[in-house]
Design a protein around this motif. Structure first.
Motif, PDB file in Angstrom:
ATOM      1  N   ASP A 164       0.853  -1.194   0.000  1.00 36.10           N
ATOM      2  CA  ASP A 164       0.000   0.000   0.000  1.00 36.10           C
ATOM      3  C   ASP A 164       0.888   1.242   0.000  1.00 36.10           C
ATOM      4  N   ARG A 165       1.180   1.729  -1.206  1.00 41.65           N
ATOM      5  CA  ARG A 165       1.958   2.956  -1.364  1.00 41.65           C
ATOM      6  C   ARG A 165       1.235   3.893  -2.322  1.00 41.65           C
ATOM      7  N   TYR A 166      -0.029   4.112  -2.061  1.00 43.14           N
ATOM      8  CA  TYR A 166      -0.846   4.919  -2.952  1.00 43.14           C
ATOM      9  C   TYR A 166      -0.457   6.395  -2.868  1.00 43.14           C
ATOM     10  N   ALA A 167      -0.591   7.051  -3.999  1.00 47.75           N
ATOM     11  CA  ALA A 167      -0.407   8.491  -4.085  1.00 47.75           C
ATOM     12  C   ALA A 167      -1.525   9.057  -4.949  1.00 47.75           C
ATOM     13  N   THR A 168      -1.864  10.310  -4.719  1.00 44.59           N
ATOM     14  CA  THR A 168      -2.982  10.949  -5.407  1.00 44.59           C
ATOM     15  C   THR A 168      -2.456  11.935  -6.455  1.00 44.59           C
ATOM     16  N   PHE A 169      -3.038  11.849  -7.655  1.00 47.23           N
ATOM     17  CA  PHE A 169      -2.651  12.712  -8.771  1.00 47.23           C
ATOM     18  C   PHE A 169      -3.908  13.365  -9.351  1.00 47.23           C
ATOM     19  N   GLU A 170      -3.698  14.335 -10.228  1.00 46.58           N
ATOM     20  CA  GLU A 170      -4.806  14.972 -10.928  1.00 46.58           C
ATOM     21  C   GLU A 170      -4.447  15.152 -12.392  1.00 46.58           C
ATOM     22  N   ASN A 171      -5.473  15.075 -13.249  1.00 41.74           N
ATOM     23  CA  ASN A 171      -5.332  15.344 -14.683  1.00 41.74           C
ATOM     24  C   ASN A 171      -4.353  14.406 -15.368  1.00 41.74           C
ATOM     25  N   MET A 172      -4.298  13.154 -14.912  1.00 36.47           N
ATOM     26  CA  MET A 172      -3.508  12.149 -15.601  1.00 36.47           C
ATOM     27  C   MET A 172      -4.389  11.451 -16.647  1.00 36.47           C
ATOM     28  N   ARG A 173      -5.326  10.630 -16.177  1.00 33.70           N
ATOM     29  CA  ARG A 173      -6.276   9.974 -17.080  1.00 33.70           C
ATOM     30  C   ARG A 173      -7.615  10.695 -17.131  1.00 33.70           C
ATOM     31  N   GLU A 174      -7.910  11.452 -16.112  1.00 31.95           N
ATOM     32  CA  GLU A 174      -9.168  12.183 -16.032  1.00 31.95           C
ATOM     33  C   GLU A 174      -8.877  13.672 -15.902  1.00 31.95           C
ATOM     34  N   VAL A 175      -9.914  14.485 -16.098  1.00 27.80           N
ATOM     35  CA  VAL A 175      -9.771  15.935 -15.998  1.00 27.80           C
ATOM     36  C   VAL A 175     -10.460  16.405 -14.720  1.00 27.80           C
ATOM     37  N   GLU A 176      -9.716  17.149 -13.913  1.00 32.01           N
ATOM     38  CA  GLU A 176     -10.246  17.722 -12.669  1.00 32.01           C
ATOM     39  C   GLU A 176     -10.876  16.638 -11.787  1.00 32.01           C
ATOM     40  N   ARG A 177     -10.137  15.576 -11.612  1.00 32.38           N
ATOM     41  CA  ARG A 177     -10.630  14.481 -10.778  1.00 32.38           C
ATOM     42  C   ARG A 177      -9.447  13.837 -10.074  1.00 32.38           C
ATOM     43  N   ALA A 178      -9.564  13.633  -8.771  1.00 30.65           N
ATOM     44  CA  ALA A 178      -8.483  12.996  -8.017  1.00 30.65           C
ATOM     45  C   ALA A 178      -8.341  11.542  -8.449  1.00 30.65           C
ATOM     46  N   GLU A 179      -7.100  11.135  -8.722  1.00 26.00           N
ATOM     47  CA  GLU A 179      -6.810   9.777  -9.178  1.00 26.00           C
ATOM     48  C   GLU A 179      -5.780   9.159  -8.237  1.00 26.00           C
ATOM     49  N   ASP A 180      -6.059   7.963  -7.757  1.00 29.09           N
ATOM     50  CA  ASP A 180      -5.181   7.268  -6.818  1.00 29.09           C
ATOM     51  C   ASP A 180      -4.493   6.107  -7.516  1.00 29.09           C
ATOM     52  N   TYR A 181      -3.155   6.090  -7.476  1.00 28.97           N
ATOM     53  CA  TYR A 181      -2.382   5.028  -8.098  1.00 28.97           C
ATOM     54  C   TYR A 181      -1.393   4.480  -7.085  1.00 28.97           C
ATOM     55  N   ASN A 182      -1.203   3.157  -7.157  1.00 31.03           N
ATOM     56  CA  ASN A 182      -0.329   2.484  -6.211  1.00 31.03           C
ATOM     57  C   ASN A 182       1.110   2.501  -6.729  1.00 31.03           C
ATOM     58  N   LEU A 183       2.021   3.069  -5.944  1.00 31.76           N
ATOM     59  CA  LEU A 183       3.437   3.080  -6.294  1.00 31.76           C
ATOM     60  C   LEU A 183       4.166   1.876  -5.701  1.00 31.76           C
ATOM     61  N   GLY A 184       3.427   0.961  -5.123  1.00 39.32           N
ATOM     62  CA  GLY A 184       4.003  -0.272  -4.593  1.00 39.32           C
ATOM     63  C   GLY A 184       3.743  -1.435  -5.524  1.00 39.32           C
ATOM     64  N   TRP A 185       4.156  -2.611  -5.082  1.00 38.13           N
ATOM     65  CA  TRP A 185       3.999  -3.827  -5.866  1.00 38.13           C
ATOM     66  C   TRP A 185       2.657  -4.494  -5.579  1.00 38.13           C
ATOM     67  N   ASP A 186       2.048  -5.031  -6.623  1.00 38.61           N
ATOM     68  CA  ASP A 186       0.925  -5.965  -6.524  1.00 38.61           C
ATOM     69  C   ASP A 186       1.318  -7.201  -7.319  1.00 38.61           C
ATOM     70  N   ILE A 187       1.506  -8.329  -6.634  1.00 38.20           N
ATOM     71  CA  ILE A 187       1.983  -9.554  -7.260  1.00 38.20           C
ATOM     72  C   ILE A 187       1.062 -10.700  -6.865  1.00 38.20           C
ATOM     73  N   SER A 188       0.716 -11.524  -7.851  1.00 41.68           N
ATOM     74  CA  SER A 188      -0.116 -12.698  -7.582  1.00 41.68           C
ATOM     75  C   SER A 188       0.415 -13.870  -8.397  1.00 41.68           C
ATOM     76  N   ALA A 189       0.523 -15.041  -7.764  1.00 37.73           N
ATOM     77  CA  ALA A 189       1.008 -16.249  -8.434  1.00 37.73           C
ATOM     78  C   ALA A 189       0.129 -17.424  -8.049  1.00 37.73           C
ATOM     79  N   GLN A 190      -0.150 -18.285  -9.026  1.00 38.32           N
ATOM     80  CA  GLN A 190      -0.906 -19.488  -8.733  1.00 38.32           C
ATOM     81  C   GLN A 190      -0.372 -20.651  -9.572  1.00 38.32           C
ATOM     82  N   VAL A 191      -0.419 -21.833  -8.979  1.00 37.34           N
ATOM     83  CA  VAL A 191      -0.015 -23.064  -9.655  1.00 37.34           C
ATOM     84  C   VAL A 191      -1.134 -24.075  -9.456  1.00 37.34           C
TER      85      VAL A 191
END
Length: 383
Positions: A280-307
């Motif tokens: 959980d290393r989320y940070a908040t940005f604006e005007n990346m994918r949307e206009v005038e809207r807060a956008e939260d993106y994870n700067l950490g790892w999300d990893i999933s493995a299954q066998v």
């Protein structure tokens, strides 16, 4: 401290108190728009009266509200504190959610078109309802779609999809209980798909054969939180997959040099462990994918493995393992730049050879060197 009274306020799409937004079409839109019901916001809110107040949990609750497509903004603020209780004000602003998608194309003597009506906040319920008709070069289809972010007021989500095809049908249903909080004790996913359609085979752009196919798929997984150290969550559990493919005889459409397709009926059925890691290393940005809207993106790892191990005892036609690995990561190399990357690797063992070996990876960079522009660079690879 514990949460006390939690008040919900839902603002309309436009702020008519702002002279810049108070024009005739915004007034018409606000008049026509049905606001999100308070109970919908309360169900999606991840904090409850009487629970211990926690800053990280408030941010997680805020992110969960902002990720909803029918909300354009959200804020959670303390308004009073007395007797060990913090009263909370939750304010959300609705987004315009009614959409009409009309497309038409004509080339090479053939036409393609699509008409789709969608509302991602149907009657203020937070649910998506879509209906449409589409014609492609291969088939025509009628489409019905339903999405619920809080099924019957629970933490489960539901996605239902139906296609009535000129050469078959498609039905899919998926229910999920996601890890809404880092400390959520368990999560689960269940999905089903039943599909009938004709596979088309072409020789230099001209259809030569078609072959009926039926595909049935089932997937389920369950994971339990093993530990959370304040930033990283480790989860593990079991996953199960079932896929069954059958085919009808090939049908000749146009004689030529293309030989008839050879069907490969098979059943894959396996069960095995799944492990995931979430930072959980989320940070908040604006005007990346949307206009005038807060956008939260994870700067950490999300990893999933299954066998998983396919075996006739589970209904498979062959013995052998199948494995998959997915990973995503966000980077912020400079203060005004964001890079989002993800990838997937999967393969399965069928007899003495590996099949369906797939590697996909992509990365997108967003930069804001100027005040009114966002630059986007994208690269992807598939093998």
């Amino acid at each position: 401290l514990r949460y006390g009274a939690i008040d919900i306020e839902v603002d309309n799409v436009y702020d008519l108190a702002n002279p810049r937004e108070n024009v005739w079409y915004t007034r018409v839109a606000d008049f026509m728009h049905i606001r999100t019901r308070d109970r919908v916001v309360r169900h999606l809110l991840l904090i409850r009266p009487g629970e211990p107040a926690n800053a990280r949990q408030v941010y997680e609750a805020l992110r969960h509200l902002r990720v909803q497509t029918f909300l354009r903004g959200a804020s959670i603020a303390p308004v009073a504190c007395a007797d060990g209780k913090v009263n909370v004000q939750v304010e959300v602003r609705d987004a315009w959610t009614s959409k009409t998608d009309v497309r038409y194309a004509h080339a090479g003597g053939a036409s393609e078109y699509r008409l789709k009506l969608e509302d991602s906040n149907f009657l203020g319920s937070g649910q998506t309802l879509a209906i449409g008709h589409q014609k492609t070069l291969e088939r025509s289809m009628n489409v019905l779609e339903f999405l619920s972010p809080d099924l019957l007021g629970t933490n489960w989500t539901l996605a239902a999809y139906y296609e009535d095809l000129s050469d078959g049908h498609l039905e899919s249903l998926a229910a999920s209980k996601p890890f809404l909080l880092d400390t959520t004790p368990w999560g689960a996913n269940v999905s089903l798909l039943d599909q009938h359609l004709d596979l088309h085979f072409y020789n230099r752009g001209v259809q030569a054969w078609y072959m009926p196919q039926r595909a049935r798929q089932f997937h389920a997984d369950w994971q339990k939180l093993l530990g959370f150290d304040g930033e990283t969550a480790l989860r593990a559990g079991l996953a199960m997959d079932y896929e069954h493919y059958t085919y009808g005889p090939p049908v000749l459409v146009r004689p030529g040099v293309l030989p008839p397709p050879v069907p490969y009926p098979r059943a894959l059925a396996g069960i095995g462990p799944v492990v995931s890691l979430h930072q959980d290393r989320y940070a908040t940005f604006e005007n990346m994918r949307e206009v005038e809207r807060a956008e939260d993106y994870n700067l950490g790892w999300d990893i999933s493995a299954q066998v998983l191990y396919d075996a006739p005892a589970f209904g498979a036609t062959t013995n052998g393992p199948s494995a998959s690995l997915t990973a995503s990561k966000g980077f912020q190399p400079l203060s005004k730049w964001l890079v989002l990357a993800d990838g997937t690797l999967m393969a399965r063992r069928d007899g003495n050879s590996w099949r369906n070996e797939t590697l996909t990876a992509e990365a997108t960079a967003y930069g804001q060197p100027w005040r009114r522009q966002t630059l986007v660079f994208h690269v992807d690879y598939a093998s």
